[in-house]
Design a protein around this motif. Structure first.
Motif, PDB file in Angstrom:
ATOM      1  N   LEU A   1      19.389  20.087  24.307  1.00 51.51           N
ATOM      2  CA  LEU A   1      18.394  19.030  24.131  1.00 51.51           C
ATOM      3  C   LEU A   1      18.148  18.266  25.431  1.00 51.51           C
ATOM      4  CD1 LEU A   1      19.432  17.708  20.622  1.00 51.51           C
ATOM      5  CD2 LEU A   1      17.367  18.995  21.201  1.00 51.51           C
ATOM      6  N   LEU A   2      19.184  18.049  26.218  1.00 49.09           N
ATOM      7  CA  LEU A   2      19.004  17.378  27.505  1.00 49.09           C
ATOM      8  C   LEU A   2      18.160  18.237  28.441  1.00 49.09           C
ATOM      9  CD1 LEU A   2      22.583  15.880  27.925  1.00 49.09           C
ATOM     10  CD2 LEU A   2      20.460  14.618  27.464  1.00 49.09           C
ATOM     11  N   ASP A   3      18.390  19.550  28.418  1.00 50.70           N
ATOM     12  CA  ASP A   3      17.579  20.471  29.216  1.00 50.70           C
ATOM     13  C   ASP A   3      16.130  20.462  28.735  1.00 50.70           C
ATOM     14  OD1 ASP A   3      17.176  22.680  31.147  1.00 50.70           O
ATOM     15  OD2 ASP A   3      16.825  23.849  29.323  1.00 50.70           O
ATOM     16  N   GLN A   4      15.958  20.457  27.430  1.00 48.08           N
ATOM     17  CA  GLN A   4      14.604  20.421  26.858  1.00 48.08           C
ATOM     18  C   GLN A   4      13.872  19.144  27.270  1.00 48.08           C
ATOM     19  OE1 GLN A   4      14.443  20.800  22.595  1.00 48.08           O
ATOM     20  NE2 GLN A   4      12.266  20.387  22.531  1.00 48.08           N
ATOM     21  N   THR A   5      14.572  18.022  27.205  1.00 50.66           N
ATOM     22  CA  THR A   5      13.966  16.754  27.600  1.00 50.66           C
ATOM     23  C   THR A   5      13.574  16.780  29.077  1.00 50.66           C
ATOM     24  OG1 THR A   5      15.315  15.613  25.944  1.00 50.66           O
ATOM     25  CG2 THR A   5      14.317  14.249  27.645  1.00 50.66           C
ATOM     26  N   ALA A   6      14.411  17.377  29.912  1.00 54.32           N
ATOM     27  CA  ALA A   6      14.091  17.495  31.340  1.00 54.32           C
ATOM     28  C   ALA A   6      12.861  18.377  31.548  1.00 54.32           C
ATOM     29  CB  ALA A   6      15.285  18.062  32.099  1.00 54.32           C
ATOM     30  N   ARG A   7      12.737  19.441  30.776  1.00 52.16           N
ATOM     31  CA  ARG A   7      11.565  20.330  30.884  1.00 52.16           C
ATOM     32  C   ARG A   7      10.291  19.622  30.435  1.00 52.16           C
ATOM     33  NH1 ARG A   7      12.450  26.510  29.928  1.00 52.16           N
ATOM     34  NH2 ARG A   7      14.567  26.781  30.675  1.00 52.16           N
ATOM     35  N   ALA A   8      10.443  18.672  29.521  1.00 56.56           N
ATOM     36  CA  ALA A   8       9.271  17.941  29.018  1.00 56.56           C
ATOM     37  C   ALA A   8       8.695  17.022  30.092  1.00 56.56           C
ATOM     38  CB  ALA A   8       9.649  17.132  27.776  1.00 56.56           C
ATOM     39  N   LYS A   9       9.515  16.703  31.083  1.00 55.13           N
ATOM     40  CA  LYS A   9       9.113  15.829  32.195  1.00 55.13           C
ATOM     41  C   LYS A   9       8.634  14.488  31.651  1.00 55.13           C
ATOM     42  CE  LYS A   9       8.235  19.828  34.999  1.00 55.13           C
ATOM     43  NZ  LYS A   9       7.315  20.622  35.722  1.00 55.13           N
ATOM     44  N   ALA A  10       7.507  13.989  32.107  1.00 55.06           N
ATOM     45  CA  ALA A  10       7.017  12.666  31.684  1.00 55.06           C
ATOM     46  C   ALA A  10       5.905  12.789  30.654  1.00 55.06           C
ATOM     47  CB  ALA A  10       6.526  11.881  32.892  1.00 55.06           C
ATOM     48  N   THR A  11       5.875  13.886  29.936  1.00 54.13           N
ATOM     49  CA  THR A  11       4.818  14.114  28.956  1.00 54.13           C
ATOM     50  C   THR A  11       5.029  13.276  27.698  1.00 54.13           C
ATOM     51  OG1 THR A  11       3.561  15.872  27.858  1.00 54.13           O
ATOM     52  CG2 THR A  11       5.944  16.031  27.750  1.00 54.13           C
ATOM     53  N   SER A  12       4.021  13.236  26.861  1.00 55.20           N
ATOM     54  CA  SER A  12       4.149  12.582  25.557  1.00 55.20           C
ATOM     55  C   SER A  12       5.147  13.359  24.713  1.00 55.20           C
ATOM     56  CB  SER A  12       2.793  12.549  24.853  1.00 55.20           C
ATOM     57  OG  SER A  12       1.866  11.858  25.640  1.00 55.20           O
ATOM     58  N   LEU A  13       5.908  12.625  23.901  1.00 52.40           N
ATOM     59  CA  LEU A  13       6.963  13.243  23.105  1.00 52.40           C
ATOM     60  C   LEU A  13       6.690  13.117  21.619  1.00 52.40           C
ATOM     61  CD1 LEU A  13      10.065  11.824  25.027  1.00 52.40           C
ATOM     62  CD2 LEU A  13       8.986  14.056  25.325  1.00 52.40           C
ATOM     63  N   THR A  14       7.004  14.175  20.901  1.00 46.86           N
ATOM     64  CA  THR A  14       7.012  14.167  19.443  1.00 46.86           C
ATOM     65  C   THR A  14       8.472  14.353  19.054  1.00 46.86           C
ATOM     66  OG1 THR A  14       4.810  15.128  19.343  1.00 46.86           O
ATOM     67  CG2 THR A  14       6.161  15.300  17.353  1.00 46.86           C
ATOM     68  N   ILE A  15       9.035  13.353  18.385  1.00 44.80           N
ATOM     69  CA  ILE A  15      10.472  13.298  18.137  1.00 44.80           C
ATOM     70  C   ILE A  15      10.767  13.366  16.641  1.00 44.80           C
ATOM     71  CG2 ILE A  15      12.556  11.902  18.476  1.00 44.80           C
ATOM     72  CD1 ILE A  15      11.246  12.701  21.093  1.00 44.80           C
ATOM     73  N   PHE A  16      11.747  14.179  16.285  1.00 41.64           N
ATOM     74  CA  PHE A  16      12.279  14.237  14.929  1.00 41.64           C
ATOM     75  C   PHE A  16      13.788  14.053  15.048  1.00 41.64           C
ATOM     76  CE2 PHE A  16       8.601  17.056  15.197  1.00 41.64           C
ATOM     77  CZ  PHE A  16       7.804  16.591  14.161  1.00 41.64           C
ATOM     78  N   VAL A  17      14.314  12.983  14.487  1.00 40.36           N
ATOM     79  CA  VAL A  17      15.754  12.712  14.556  1.00 40.36           C
ATOM     80  C   VAL A  17      16.281  12.541  13.136  1.00 40.36           C
ATOM     81  CG1 VAL A  17      17.562  11.190  15.446  1.00 40.36           C
ATOM     82  CG2 VAL A  17      15.477  11.546  16.785  1.00 40.36           C
ATOM     83  N   SER A  18      17.220  13.403  12.744  1.00 45.84           N
ATOM     84  CA  SER A  18      17.811  13.271  11.414  1.00 45.84           C
ATOM     85  C   SER A  18      18.784  12.102  11.412  1.00 45.84           C
ATOM     86  CB  SER A  18      18.526  14.562  11.007  1.00 45.84           C
ATOM     87  OG  SER A  18      19.713  14.721  11.750  1.00 45.84           O
ATOM     88  N   LYS A  19      18.946  11.497  10.254  1.00 45.61           N
ATOM     89  CA  LYS A  19      19.817  10.328  10.138  1.00 45.61           C
ATOM     90  C   LYS A  19      21.244  10.647  10.569  1.00 45.61           C
ATOM     91  CE  LYS A  19      20.983   6.647   6.935  1.00 45.61           C
ATOM     92  NZ  LYS A  19      20.786   6.120   5.587  1.00 45.61           N
ATOM     93  N   GLY A  20      21.751  11.795  10.192  1.00 41.85           N
ATOM     94  CA  GLY A  20      23.115  12.174  10.544  1.00 41.85           C
ATOM     95  C   GLY A  20      23.321  12.354  12.042  1.00 41.85           C
ATOM     96  N   ALA A  21      22.270  12.723  12.757  1.00 36.75           N
ATOM     97  CA  ALA A  21      22.383  12.944  14.200  1.00 36.75           C
ATOM     98  C   ALA A  21      22.714  11.655  14.932  1.00 36.75           C
ATOM     99  CB  ALA A  21      21.095  13.548  14.746  1.00 36.75           C
ATOM    100  N   LEU A  22      22.320  10.530  14.378  1.00 40.20           N
ATOM    101  CA  LEU A  22      22.586   9.244  15.022  1.00 40.20           C
ATOM    102  C   LEU A  22      24.070   8.928  15.067  1.00 40.20           C
ATOM    103  CD1 LEU A  22      19.730   7.121  13.483  1.00 40.20           C
ATOM    104  CD2 LEU A  22      19.876   8.007  15.809  1.00 40.20           C
ATOM    105  N   ASN A  23      24.825   9.525  14.168  1.00 36.66           N
ATOM    106  CA  ASN A  23      26.260   9.244  14.093  1.00 36.66           C
ATOM    107  C   ASN A  23      27.103  10.255  14.859  1.00 36.66           C
ATOM    108  OD1 ASN A  23      25.708   7.061  12.375  1.00 36.66           O
ATOM    109  ND2 ASN A  23      25.597   8.438  10.625  1.00 36.66           N
ATOM    110  N   SER A  24      26.455  11.238  15.473  1.00 37.03           N
ATOM    111  CA  SER A  24      27.180  12.281  16.191  1.00 37.03           C
ATOM    112  C   SER A  24      27.497  11.813  17.610  1.00 37.03           C
ATOM    113  CB  SER A  24      26.337  13.552  16.243  1.00 37.03           C
ATOM    114  OG  SER A  24      26.937  14.496  17.092  1.00 37.03           O
ATOM    115  N   HIS A  25      28.787  11.734  17.903  1.00 39.50           N
ATOM    116  CA  HIS A  25      29.224  11.294  19.235  1.00 39.50           C
ATOM    117  C   HIS A  25      28.709  12.236  20.319  1.00 39.50           C
ATOM    118  CE1 HIS A  25      31.620   9.387  22.288  1.00 39.50           C
ATOM    119  NE2 HIS A  25      32.169  10.551  22.593  1.00 39.50           N
ATOM    120  N   SER A  26      28.696  13.543  20.039  1.00 41.19           N
ATOM    121  CA  SER A  26      28.273  14.509  21.054  1.00 41.19           C
ATOM    122  C   SER A  26      26.777  14.401  21.368  1.00 41.19           C
ATOM    123  CB  SER A  26      28.607  15.935  20.613  1.00 41.19           C
ATOM    124  OG  SER A  26      27.865  16.275  19.459  1.00 41.19           O
ATOM    125  N   LEU A  27      25.993  13.828  20.452  1.00 39.26           N
ATOM    126  CA  LEU A  27      24.553  13.690  20.671  1.00 39.26           C
ATOM    127  C   LEU A  27      24.171  12.320  21.229  1.00 39.26           C
ATOM    128  CD1 LEU A  27      23.218  15.500  17.485  1.00 39.26           C
ATOM    129  CD2 LEU A  27      23.277  16.371  19.829  1.00 39.26           C
TER     130      LEU A  27
END
Length: 125
Positions: free
Chosen positions: A60-86
Motif C-alpha cells: 500500500l505504501l508503494d501504491q500510494t507513492a505510485r499515485a504521486k500527488a493525484t486525486s485519491l479514491t480511498i476505501f478503508v475497512s473499520k478493522g484496518a484502523l486497528n491494525s498496528h502493521s497498517l
C-alpha cells in the motif's frame, strides 16, 4: 490491431480497479507494451486505494507513492484502523486527505483527518 487512445484505456483500467481492486492492474500490464506504459504512466489508477485487514503495508505504501500527488479514491475497512502493521499507511493517507475525491471510511478515520488539519497553537516566546 486497433489503436485505442491511452485516455480510453486508462478509463477502462480505472473501471477494472474499482470493480476488482488494484490487483487487476498487474495482469493488464502483461497484455502488451502499450497497456503496460498506460498503466505505469497513469498515477490516478494507483490512487484507488483499498485498505483492509488483509492488506500489506509495504504494498500500500508503494501504491500510494505510485499515485504521486493525484486525486485519491480511498476505501478503508473499520478493522484496518486497528491494525498496528497498517498504521503507517493510515497515517500517510490521513496526511493526503486533501487529495481525497471519494472516501469510504469509518467515522474515526474522518476524525483523524480533521485533527490532522487543525493548526496547533504556539505560545509566543
Amino acid at each position: 490491431m486497433i489503436d485505442i487512445p491511452p485516455e480510453i484505456l486508462a478509463s477502462a483500467f480505472e473501471i477494472g480497479v474499482l470493480r476488482w481492486g488494484i490487483r487487476y492492474l498487474p495482469p493488464m500490464c502483461l497484455v502488451c507494451k502499450e497497456w503496460n506504459q498506460v498503466i505505469i504512466n497513469t498515477p490516478h489508477l494507483w490512487g484507488i486505494i483499498e485498505v483492509t485487514t488483509n492488506s500489506h503495508a509495504e504494498f500500500l505504501l508503494d501504491q500510494t507513492a505510485r499515485a504521486k500527488a493525484t486525486s485519491l479514491t480511498i476505501f478503508v475497512s473499520k478493522g484496518a484502523l486497528n491494525s498496528h502493521s497498517l498504521a503507517p499507511v493510515i497515517r500517510g493517507l490521513v496526511a493526503l486527505s486533501p487529495n481525497w475525491i471519494k472516501a469510504t471510511v469509518a467515522r474515526t478515520s474522518l476524525n483523524k483527518c480533521r485533527r490532522a488539519r487543525v493548526p496547533t497553537k504556539t505560545r509566543p516566546a
